[in-house]
Design a protein around this motif. Sequence first.
Motif, short mmCIF file in Angstrom:
data_model
loop_
_atom_site.label_atom_id
_atom_site.label_comp_id
_atom_site.label_asym_id
_atom_site.label_seq_id
_atom_site.Cartn_x
_atom_site.Cartn_y
_atom_site.Cartn_z
N SER A 1 13.32 24.05 27.17
CA SER A 1 13.14 25.49 27.01
C SER A 1 11.67 25.92 27.03
O SER A 1 11.36 27.09 27.11
N ASN A 2 10.75 24.94 26.89
CA ASN A 2 9.31 25.19 26.85
C ASN A 2 8.86 25.92 25.58
O ASN A 2 7.76 26.46 25.54
N GLN A 3 9.68 25.97 24.56
CA GLN A 3 9.30 26.58 23.29
C GLN A 3 8.58 25.54 22.43
O GLN A 3 8.91 24.36 22.45
N SER A 4 7.59 26.01 21.65
CA SER A 4 6.85 25.09 20.79
C SER A 4 6.66 25.69 19.40
O SER A 4 6.63 26.91 19.24
N ASN A 5 6.54 24.82 18.41
CA ASN A 5 6.32 25.21 17.02
C ASN A 5 5.38 24.21 16.36
O ASN A 5 5.27 23.05 16.78
N THR A 6 4.71 24.68 15.30
CA THR A 6 3.84 23.81 14.50
C THR A 6 4.30 23.86 13.06
O THR A 6 4.58 24.94 12.53
N TYR A 7 4.41 22.69 12.43
CA TYR A 7 4.86 22.57 11.04
C TYR A 7 3.81 21.80 10.24
O TYR A 7 3.15 20.91 10.75
N LYS A 8 3.71 22.14 8.95
CA LYS A 8 2.82 21.43 8.04
C LYS A 8 3.64 20.97 6.83
O LYS A 8 4.39 21.76 6.27
N PHE A 9 3.50 19.70 6.45
CA PHE A 9 4.26 19.15 5.33
C PHE A 9 3.54 17.89 4.83
O PHE A 9 2.56 17.44 5.43
N ASN A 10 4.02 17.33 3.72
CA ASN A 10 3.47 16.06 3.24
C ASN A 10 4.58 15.04 3.09
O ASN A 10 5.76 15.39 3.08
N SER A 11 4.19 13.79 3.01
CA SER A 11 5.17 12.70 2.98
C SER A 11 4.58 11.48 2.31
O SER A 11 3.39 11.20 2.45
N SER A 12 5.40 10.75 1.58
CA SER A 12 4.97 9.48 0.98
C SER A 12 5.49 8.32 1.81
O SER A 12 6.49 8.44 2.53
N SER A 13 4.79 7.20 1.73
CA SER A 13 5.21 5.99 2.43
C SER A 13 4.79 4.78 1.60
O SER A 13 3.93 4.88 0.73
N LEU A 14 5.40 3.66 1.87
CA LEU A 14 5.05 2.40 1.20
C LEU A 14 4.96 1.32 2.27
O LEU A 14 5.97 0.85 2.79
N LEU A 15 3.73 0.96 2.62
CA LEU A 15 3.49 -0.05 3.64
C LEU A 15 3.45 -1.43 2.99
O LEU A 15 2.75 -1.64 1.99
N VAL A 16 4.20 -2.35 3.57
CA VAL A 16 4.26 -3.73 3.08
C VAL A 16 4.11 -4.65 4.29
O VAL A 16 4.73 -4.41 5.33
N GLN B 1 0.82 -1.21 0.00
CA GLN B 1 0.00 0.00 0.00
C GLN B 1 0.86 1.26 0.00
O GLN B 1 1.36 1.67 1.03
N PRO B 2 1.03 1.91 -1.16
CA PRO B 2 1.67 3.22 -1.18
C PRO B 2 0.69 4.28 -0.69
O PRO B 2 -0.52 4.17 -0.93
N GLU B 3 1.19 5.28 0.02
CA GLU B 3 0.34 6.34 0.55
C GLU B 3 0.99 7.70 0.36
O GLU B 3 2.22 7.81 0.32
N LEU B 4 0.16 8.72 0.30
CA LEU B 4 0.61 10.11 0.37
C LEU B 4 -0.13 10.73 1.54
O LEU B 4 -1.36 10.64 1.61
N ASN B 5 0.60 11.32 2.49
CA ASN B 5 0.01 11.86 3.71
C ASN B 5 0.32 13.33 3.88
O ASN B 5 1.42 13.79 3.55
N TRP B 6 -0.65 14.08 4.42
CA TRP B 6 -0.47 15.48 4.80
C TRP B 6 -0.44 15.53 6.32
O TRP B 6 -1.32 14.99 6.98
N ILE B 7 0.58 16.17 6.85
CA ILE B 7 0.87 16.08 8.28
C ILE B 7 0.95 17.47 8.91
O ILE B 7 1.54 18.39 8.35
N SER B 8 0.35 17.60 10.09
CA SER B 8 0.50 18.79 10.93
C SER B 8 1.22 18.33 12.20
O SER B 8 0.73 17.45 12.92
N SER B 9 2.38 18.90 12.47
CA SER B 9 3.22 18.46 13.58
C SER B 9 3.39 19.57 14.61
O SER B 9 3.82 20.67 14.28
N SER B 10 3.06 19.25 15.85
CA SER B 10 3.27 20.17 16.97
C SER B 10 4.47 19.65 17.76
O SER B 10 4.47 18.51 18.22
N GLN B 11 5.49 20.48 17.88
CA GLN B 11 6.73 20.07 18.54
C GLN B 11 7.04 21.02 19.69
O GLN B 11 7.01 22.23 19.53
N LYS B 12 7.34 20.44 20.84
CA LYS B 12 7.63 21.25 22.02
C LYS B 12 8.93 20.80 22.66
O LYS B 12 9.14 19.61 22.90
N ASN B 13 9.82 21.77 22.92
CA ASN B 13 11.06 21.50 23.62
C ASN B 13 10.75 21.50 25.11
O ASN B 13 10.38 22.53 25.68
N MET B 14 10.89 20.35 25.76
CA MET B 14 10.50 20.22 27.16
C MET B 14 11.49 20.88 28.11
O MET B 14 11.18 21.07 29.29
#
Length: 199
Positions: free
Chosen positions: A130-145, A115-128
């Motif tokens: 410094s307590n700083q946080s950011n949000t990123y949006k990107f896409n990625s392909s994968s191949l599940l076997v 199963q090949p896939e194309l995914n759109w991702i929203s990522s919330s990342q927090k530095n535990m």
Amino acid sequence: MKKFFFTCCLLLGTAGLFAQQEENPDPEKGKFKKENIFLGTSLNLGFAGNSFNLGLNPEIGYSIANWLDAGMSFNVNYFSQNASDYNSIRYRNFSFGGGPFIRLWPVNFLHVQVQPELNWISSSQKNMVSNQSNTYKFNSSSLLVGIGYGSRMIADHYSYITLMIDVLQNPNSPYRDRYNDPLPVFRAGFGFYLSKGRR
């Protein structure tokens, strides 16, 4: 992106060629059968170390032959990974996407899925630290076997449990951890055929 679409086309084209080569004296061979259309869903579960993955995967497909299913699968996934001694970043990802799949049944209780896939991702990342946080949006392909166990009665119902991994090396894949190691993906699915076949 081009590699992803090439893989999808190659996968579906190969499935069609194998289906044409199957020897079957059935006079209905080659005709579209509405009782071969199926709808279903699966629950996706993955975990490793400090990470966790949960998703829902509705699908629609067609049983091309007694040993071959093909279709489209869609997904909604949640992925989390806690900070560790080696990395102070905590991840919380939400993704959605989809792609084609084929499911080969070499015997009536065992299947192999690609199963090949194309995914759109929203990522919330927090530095535990410094307590700083950011949000990123990107896409990625994968191949599940993977490989799985199940039962399937064409024109009636099906169910399965599948273990898969993402064999691509894309670090943004929702099925890989922050070290780019593949997460095992367990899917338990069930579904039904749209029209009951002749008994």
